[in-house]
Design an enzyme around this catalytic site. Sequence first.
Site, PDB file in Angstrom:
ATOM      1  N   HIS A   1       0.851  -1.196   0.000  1.00  0.00           N
ATOM      2  CA  HIS A   1       0.000   0.000   0.000  1.00  0.00           C
ATOM      3  C   HIS A   1       0.877   1.233   0.000  1.00  0.00           C
ATOM      4  CE1 HIS A   1      -3.238   2.757   0.882  1.00  0.00           C
ATOM      5  NE2 HIS A   1      -4.035   1.796   0.478  1.00  0.00           N
TER       6      HIS A   1
ATOM      7  N   ASP B   1      -8.023  -5.320  -0.572  1.00  0.00           N
ATOM      8  CA  ASP B   1      -8.459  -6.164  -1.682  1.00  0.00           C
ATOM      9  C   ASP B   1      -8.150  -7.646  -1.484  1.00  0.00           C
ATOM     10  OD1 ASP B   1      -9.645  -4.290  -3.398  1.00  0.00           O
ATOM     11  OD2 ASP B   1      -7.673  -3.542  -3.957  1.00  0.00           O
TER      12      ASP B   1
HETATM   13  N1  ACO Z   1       4.011  -7.703  -4.627  1.00  0.00           N
HETATM   14  C1  ACO Z   1       5.354  -7.726  -4.763  1.00  0.00           C
HETATM   15  N2  ACO Z   1       6.133  -6.639  -4.635  1.00  0.00           N
HETATM   16  C2  ACO Z   1       5.515  -5.480  -4.346  1.00  0.00           C
HETATM   17  C3  ACO Z   1       4.130  -5.374  -4.179  1.00  0.00           C
HETATM   18  C4  ACO Z   1       3.366  -6.552  -4.342  1.00  0.00           C
HETATM   19  N3  ACO Z   1       2.049  -6.520  -4.202  1.00  0.00           N
HETATM   20  N4  ACO Z   1       3.805  -4.110  -3.893  1.00  0.00           N
HETATM   21  C5  ACO Z   1       4.941  -3.434  -3.874  1.00  0.00           C
HETATM   22  N5  ACO Z   1       5.973  -4.248  -4.153  1.00  0.00           N
HETATM   23  C6  ACO Z   1       7.384  -3.869  -4.221  1.00  0.00           C
HETATM   24  C7  ACO Z   1       7.657  -3.195  -5.559  1.00  0.00           C
HETATM   25  O1  ACO Z   1       8.000  -4.099  -6.567  1.00  0.00           O
HETATM   26  C8  ACO Z   1       8.775  -2.257  -5.180  1.00  0.00           C
HETATM   27  O2  ACO Z   1       9.973  -3.026  -5.102  1.00  0.00           O
HETATM   28  P1  ACO Z   1      11.373  -2.390  -5.597  1.00  0.00           P
HETATM   29  O3  ACO Z   1      11.593  -1.194  -4.732  1.00  0.00           O
HETATM   30  O4  ACO Z   1      12.317  -3.515  -5.396  1.00  0.00           O
HETATM   31  O5  ACO Z   1      11.159  -2.020  -7.039  1.00  0.00           O
HETATM   32  C9  ACO Z   1       8.421  -1.827  -3.779  1.00  0.00           C
HETATM   33  O6  ACO Z   1       7.636  -2.882  -3.227  1.00  0.00           O
HETATM   34  C10 ACO Z   1       7.622  -0.530  -3.743  1.00  0.00           C
HETATM   35  O7  ACO Z   1       6.460  -0.717  -4.555  1.00  0.00           O
HETATM   36  P2  ACO Z   1       5.759   0.382  -5.403  1.00  0.00           P
HETATM   37  O8  ACO Z   1       4.976  -0.275  -6.499  1.00  0.00           O
HETATM   38  O9  ACO Z   1       6.740   1.442  -5.812  1.00  0.00           O
HETATM   39  O10 ACO Z   1       4.786   0.994  -4.314  1.00  0.00           O
HETATM   40  P3  ACO Z   1       3.659   2.033  -4.606  1.00  0.00           P
HETATM   41  O11 ACO Z   1       3.449   2.782  -3.356  1.00  0.00           O
HETATM   42  O12 ACO Z   1       3.934   2.811  -5.831  1.00  0.00           O
HETATM   43  O13 ACO Z   1       2.408   1.097  -4.947  1.00  0.00           O
HETATM   44  C11 ACO Z   1       0.665  -0.418  -4.728  1.00  0.00           C
HETATM   45  C12 ACO Z   1       1.449   0.699  -4.050  1.00  0.00           C
HETATM   46  C13 ACO Z   1       0.213   0.056  -6.102  1.00  0.00           C
HETATM   47  C14 ACO Z   1      -0.560  -0.723  -3.896  1.00  0.00           C
HETATM   48  C15 ACO Z   1       1.572  -1.660  -4.857  1.00  0.00           C
HETATM   49  O14 ACO Z   1       1.901  -2.141  -3.566  1.00  0.00           O
HETATM   50  C16 ACO Z   1       0.919  -2.764  -5.675  1.00  0.00           C
HETATM   51  O15 ACO Z   1       1.038  -2.728  -6.900  1.00  0.00           O
HETATM   52  N6  ACO Z   1       0.236  -3.724  -5.017  1.00  0.00           N
HETATM   53  C17 ACO Z   1      -0.474  -4.756  -5.754  1.00  0.00           C
HETATM   54  C18 ACO Z   1      -1.780  -4.212  -6.313  1.00  0.00           C
HETATM   55  C19 ACO Z   1      -2.797  -3.983  -5.233  1.00  0.00           C
HETATM   56  O16 ACO Z   1      -3.013  -4.813  -4.368  1.00  0.00           O
HETATM   57  N7  ACO Z   1      -3.475  -2.824  -5.314  1.00  0.00           N
HETATM   58  C20 ACO Z   1      -4.549  -2.477  -4.384  1.00  0.00           C
HETATM   59  C21 ACO Z   1      -4.101  -1.402  -3.457  1.00  0.00           C
HETATM   60  S1  ACO Z   1      -5.357  -0.992  -2.280  1.00  0.00           S
HETATM   61  C22 ACO Z   1      -6.483  -0.165  -3.185  1.00  0.00           C
HETATM   62  O17 ACO Z   1      -6.200   0.573  -4.080  1.00  0.00           O
HETATM   63  C23 ACO Z   1      -7.863  -0.353  -2.900  1.00  0.00           C
END
Ligand code: ACO
Length: 371
Positions: free
Chosen positions: A257, A308
């Site tokens: 998140h 989610d």
């Molecule tokens: N699985 C694996 N790795 C992850 C995940 C995940 N679900 N989420 C984040 N990471 C990792 C990224 O790959 C990144 O790694 P790195 O630094 O080695 O490149 C690091 O954690 C930071 O992740 P970001 O994507 O930059 O985090 P951001 O704050 O931009 O994104 C988000 C947040 C979009 C929720 C992300 O965690 C994600 O894509 N999760 C999966 C999708 C999801 O569940 N979305 C629902 C969110 S809740 C909602 O909107 C209702």
Amino acid sequence: MSTTRGLEGIVATTSSVSSIIDGVLTYQGYNIDDLADNASFEEVIFLLWNGRLPKQDELSQLTQELANNSQIPQAIIDQMKQYPIDKVHPMAALRSAVSSLALFDEEADVMDEEANRRKAIRLQAQIPTIVTAFSRIREGKEPVSPRSDLSFAANFLYMLNGEVPDQIAVDAIDKALVLHADHELNASTFTARVCVATLSDVYSGITAAIGALKGPLHGGANEAVMKMLTEIGEVENVEGYIRNALDNKVKIMGFGHRVYKDGDPRAKHLREMSKRLTTITGEPKWYEMSVKIDDMVTGEKGLLPNVDFYSASVYHSLGIKHDLFTPIFAVSRTSGWLAHILEQYSDNRLIRPRAEYVGPDKQVYIPMEQR
Ligand code: ACO
């Protein structure tokens, strides 16, 4: 100029609708745990739109207004029947139908506060009707008209399935609606506020927000979680599947998140609901698989489940089609979007940030024949 990718940590507005402070989510100052345990979705709608809990007569009035406004124009039903229903995702159908709804509302462009509140009622009441009507149309069934004697949650299930639901299902949907209703300046809410800050109409704001919620990084993640659980199939397959995903840096949907780093406070409620409902349906494997994924991803990546993750097995246990998970999220979040839209109008200023230019410099026009 310096930039912040994805506007992380940027405070873009003030708001009194909801807050996330030190990992605690509140709606108008009420802790989400308190509301999840005690409030109905109708009470939460009132709270978000008025800043206080309703008295009994106010709640009855809102409930009645929602019931009275829940019919959608026949033209919208006819239009949905024309969609290429075997190819269209229900979120795309919802986005298009809500946009069309504006064409049948004579007040769509009337911008005074009273008219905007009347439109808020109509949208909140009619979005579940659209979601359920589309679901039935694509199954070759006629839409079911809403019933004025049922609660919001009960009506949703009634319109979806054509029969009055049992109390366990109603309570589960009601709690899920409460938990998803608002979430500070999330991507779809920000989208809605940017849209209406141009003084565009409420329907445009909600249509834009639905488009943003549809994406798998936002609301679309709940459907993606169920796709993953279905692919995994059995508890004993979890370890290999998740290991492979982590090794290949594949994102595990339903984890992580932008704001919460110590866990999403909504997830524990959905986890409990998932445990209970999967036991009742005699399919505990969905919960057991989810817990095993949770343990692995949390243990190895330090990423915690978001709203989610467990909602997927909750909705599946209620017999809801997987591509309707995100539309249900939209049904609930409409209440928050509308609260933010009304707040934006009440003290509006155009939202127009800047971009740091990183493209080529000092280009000189080259005539066509010399390129
Ligand atoms: N699985 C694996 N790795 C992850 C995940 C995940 N679900 N989420 C984040 N990471 C990792 C990224 O790959 C990144 O790694 P790195 O630094 O080695 O490149 C690091 O954690 C930071 O992740 P970001 O994507 O930059 O985090 P951001 O704050 O931009 O994104 C988000 C947040 C979009 C929720 C992300 O965690 C994600 O894509 N999760 C999966 C999708 C999801 O569940 N979305 C629902 C969110 S809740 C909602 O909107 C209702």
